[in-house]
Motif scaffolding. Structure first.
Motif, mmCIF file in Angstrom:
data_model
loop_
_atom_site.group_PDB
_atom_site.id
_atom_site.type_symbol
_atom_site.label_atom_id
_atom_site.label_comp_id
_atom_site.label_asym_id
_atom_site.label_seq_id
_atom_site.Cartn_x
_atom_site.Cartn_y
_atom_site.Cartn_z
ATOM 1 N N ARG A 246 53.288 45.508 12.982
ATOM 2 C CA ARG A 246 54.302 44.645 13.574
ATOM 3 C C ARG A 246 53.729 43.240 13.734
ATOM 4 N N ARG A 247 54.539 42.255 13.513
ATOM 5 C CA ARG A 247 54.047 40.882 13.524
ATOM 6 C C ARG A 247 53.643 40.427 14.919
ATOM 7 N N PHE A 248 54.400 40.807 15.933
ATOM 8 C CA PHE A 248 54.170 40.271 17.262
ATOM 9 C C PHE A 248 53.404 41.233 18.160
ATOM 10 N N VAL A 249 52.732 40.654 19.151
ATOM 11 C CA VAL A 249 52.086 41.427 20.198
ATOM 12 C C VAL A 249 53.063 41.496 21.370
ATOM 13 N N TYR A 250 53.307 42.695 21.882
ATOM 14 C CA TYR A 250 54.303 42.877 22.930
ATOM 15 C C TYR A 250 53.643 43.206 24.269
ATOM 16 N N ASN A 251 54.286 42.764 25.362
ATOM 17 C CA ASN A 251 53.781 43.092 26.694
ATOM 18 C C ASN A 251 54.334 44.437 27.145
ATOM 19 N N GLN B 137 61.389 28.880 19.740
ATOM 20 C CA GLN B 137 61.588 30.304 19.486
ATOM 21 C C GLN B 137 61.109 30.720 18.096
ATOM 22 N N CYS B 138 60.401 29.845 17.423
ATOM 23 C CA CYS B 138 59.823 30.177 16.118
ATOM 24 C C CYS B 138 58.768 31.264 16.270
ATOM 25 N N SER B 139 58.521 32.022 15.219
ATOM 26 C CA SER B 139 57.524 33.092 15.288
ATOM 27 C C SER B 139 56.134 32.559 15.634
ATOM 28 N N TYR B 140 55.857 31.294 15.287
ATOM 29 C CA TYR B 140 54.558 30.700 15.598
ATOM 30 C C TYR B 140 54.352 30.516 17.104
ATOM 31 N N SER B 141 55.427 30.586 17.877
ATOM 32 C CA SER B 141 55.319 30.410 19.324
ATOM 33 C C SER B 141 54.892 31.688 20.038
ATOM 34 N N PHE B 142 54.733 32.765 19.280
ATOM 35 C CA PHE B 142 54.389 34.051 19.872
ATOM 36 C C PHE B 142 53.090 34.584 19.289
ATOM 37 N N LYS B 143 52.393 35.344 20.073
ATOM 38 C CA LYS B 143 51.108 35.895 19.660
ATOM 39 C C LYS B 143 51.304 36.837 18.477
ATOM 40 N N GLY B 144 50.595 36.549 17.404
ATOM 41 C CA GLY B 144 50.736 37.341 16.191
ATOM 42 C C GLY B 144 51.685 36.747 15.182
ATOM 43 N N GLY B 145 52.322 35.611 15.518
ATOM 44 C CA GLY B 145 53.368 35.086 14.654
ATOM 45 C C GLY B 145 52.960 34.032 13.654
ATOM 46 N N SER B 146 51.679 33.683 13.595
ATOM 47 C CA SER B 146 51.232 32.640 12.690
ATOM 48 C C SER B 146 51.113 33.153 11.269
ATOM 49 N N CYS B 147 51.815 32.512 10.359
ATOM 50 C CA CYS B 147 51.750 32.921 8.949
ATOM 51 C C CYS B 147 50.384 32.629 8.330
ATOM 52 N N ILE B 148 49.622 31.734 8.951
ATOM 53 C CA ILE B 148 48.319 31.371 8.398
ATOM 54 C C ILE B 148 47.268 32.438 8.706
ATOM 55 N N ASP B 149 47.245 32.891 9.957
ATOM 56 C CA ASP B 149 46.122 33.708 10.396
ATOM 57 C C ASP B 149 46.432 35.176 10.643
ATOM 58 N N GLU B 150 47.675 35.485 10.985
ATOM 59 C CA GLU B 150 47.880 36.815 11.540
ATOM 60 C C GLU B 150 48.937 37.677 10.877
ATOM 61 N N THR B 151 49.697 37.153 9.946
ATOM 62 C CA THR B 151 50.771 37.974 9.407
ATOM 63 C C THR B 151 50.370 38.745 8.160
ATOM 64 N N VAL B 152 49.288 38.391 7.525
ATOM 65 C CA VAL B 152 48.852 39.126 6.348
ATOM 66 C C VAL B 152 47.667 39.996 6.755
#
Length: 382
Positions: free
Chosen positions: A273-278, A355-370
């Motif tokens: 999953r792309r995001f980290v959830y609380n 509200q872009c995915s980059y605003s959430f933990k795990g949402g950066s296309c550069i470092d965390e989505t691949v």
């Protein structure tokens, strides 16, 4: 801290040895004997991404170019399948040439796709060759159907394309077509085999072939089989990508998709999953949007419209148009300045960035989505 040290080391190495490694989609692109002007621009841009001035101190080191927004498939969450309301068409090659003539000396990497199948453009290979002639590395993404034709495969090899991503999200037709509607898995796999075979025949090291798999609920059971499946095809690298559940709703037109980041396509395994959830099941918000695009990259659509990033698929945040103004004026113009200011303030009213995915933990296309790159024939990008 580790990232800061890495950046300082890279900057020192670039200054002393005029060489640099830029990572994109976990693949390193290595540059040597960099011209002083280009190197100085990179340093200015890197400083801009950290300090976020309203007008960057350099010009983009990355460009995302949309040759066309037409496509032969209708993937379920892709805006081309229904959410996109702007006209379709093909980029004028003279416009593309003008852009590269204007700022190509600063650009390290062109991502030759945005929305649509880029190789449906009749001059796609000539456009890639032009960037290659200017010393720009080019990566592109395809659904693979067109490369079953050996002539197209040969053109992709001869034009100087550095990396070709094949988006394949299933290893059986039943799984594949659940997301890639109208797609033919066997035709896609034949496209991969053809590129691999023709590259060997032509004794070329490029393009590096990246087998890309977006992990979703209906295909996550196939992940364990992927390394052997990809290796048998002869590709260079396997990359797993997490799904952005709001990629077809970046404007928040449907309220719950952004806040909850939910989708029936989300895999059950949290690793994919792309995001980290609380503990309440909500995505964890970062202190500020981590995106660097407003200072180091620009997205240019087929019609010359300059947008802040790939997520502006419907051109609601137009920064300018290359048919009316040179890129330099647009890059430092009022529209870009205003958006950078809103993002720097982390303004909640700037819904597109807040509200872009980059605003959430795990949402950066550069470092965390691949996730989990597996290399077979090469340890680095060409």
């Amino acid at each position: 801290m580790k990232r800061t040290i890495k950046k300082i080391t890279a900057a020192a190495d670039a200054l002393i040895r005029r060489r640099l490694t830029i990572e994109c989609d976990t693949l390193p692109y290595r540059f040597q004997d960099i011209k002083a002007k280009k190197l100085l621009n990179w340093l200015q841009v890197e400083a801009s991404t950290r300090l976020r001035p309203l007008a960057p101190w350099g010009f983009p080191t990355h460009l995302q170019i949309e040759p066309t927004n037409t496509c032969n498939l209708r993937c379920k969450l892709c805006p081309v399948s229904g959410e996109m309301h702007r006209p379709s068409g093909f980029m004028d090659t003279s416009l593309y040439r003008r852009l590269l003539d204007e700022i190509g000396e600063y650009v390290f990497l062109v991502l030759f796709w945005d929305w649509g199948e880029p190789f449906m453009h009749p001059s796609a290979f000539d456009m890639i060759a032009l960037a290659h002639e200017k010393g720009i590395r080019v990566a592109s993404s395809t659904n693979g159907h067109l490369f079953a034709d050996p002539r197209r495969a040969d053109e992709a090899i001869r034009c100087g394309l550095d990396t070709l991503i094949f988006a394949v999200d299933g290893i059986t037709q039943e799984t594949y077509e659940q997301y890639r509607h109208r797609g033919d898995l066997q035709k896609t796999l034949q496209g991969i085999r053809t590129i691999v075979e023709r590259r060997k025949e032509l004794k070329s090291a490029t393009p590096l072939v990246n087998f890309r798999f977006i992990v979703m609920r209906h295909n996550e059971h196939e992940v364990e089989m992927l390394p052997s499946f990809a290796r048998e095809l002869g590709v260079d690298v396997l990359t797993l990508k997490t799904l952005n559940p709001s990629s077809d709703n970046t404007y928040g037109d449907r309220a719950n998709a952004i806040e909850k980041k939910e989708s029936p396509f989300l895999p059950q395994n949290p690793l994919y999953r792309r995001f980290v959830y609380n503990e309440r099941g909500e995505p964890v918000r970062l202190k500020r949007n981590a995106c660097r695009n407003l200072h180091n990259a620009a997205t240019v659509h087929w019609n010359g419209t300059v947008c802040p990033c790939t997520y502006d698929y419907d051109e609601r945040f137009v920064m300018g148009n290359l048919n009316n103004s040179p890129f330099r004026e647009i890059w430092r113009g009022p529209a870009y300045r205003a958006l950078r200011g809103k993002m720097r303030r982390n303004d909640p009213k700037n819904y597109f960035c807040y509200q872009c995915s980059y605003s959430f933990k795990g949402g950066s296309c550069i470092d965390e989505t691949v996730r989990l790159p597996v290399f077979f024939n090469s340890s680095e990008a060409s």
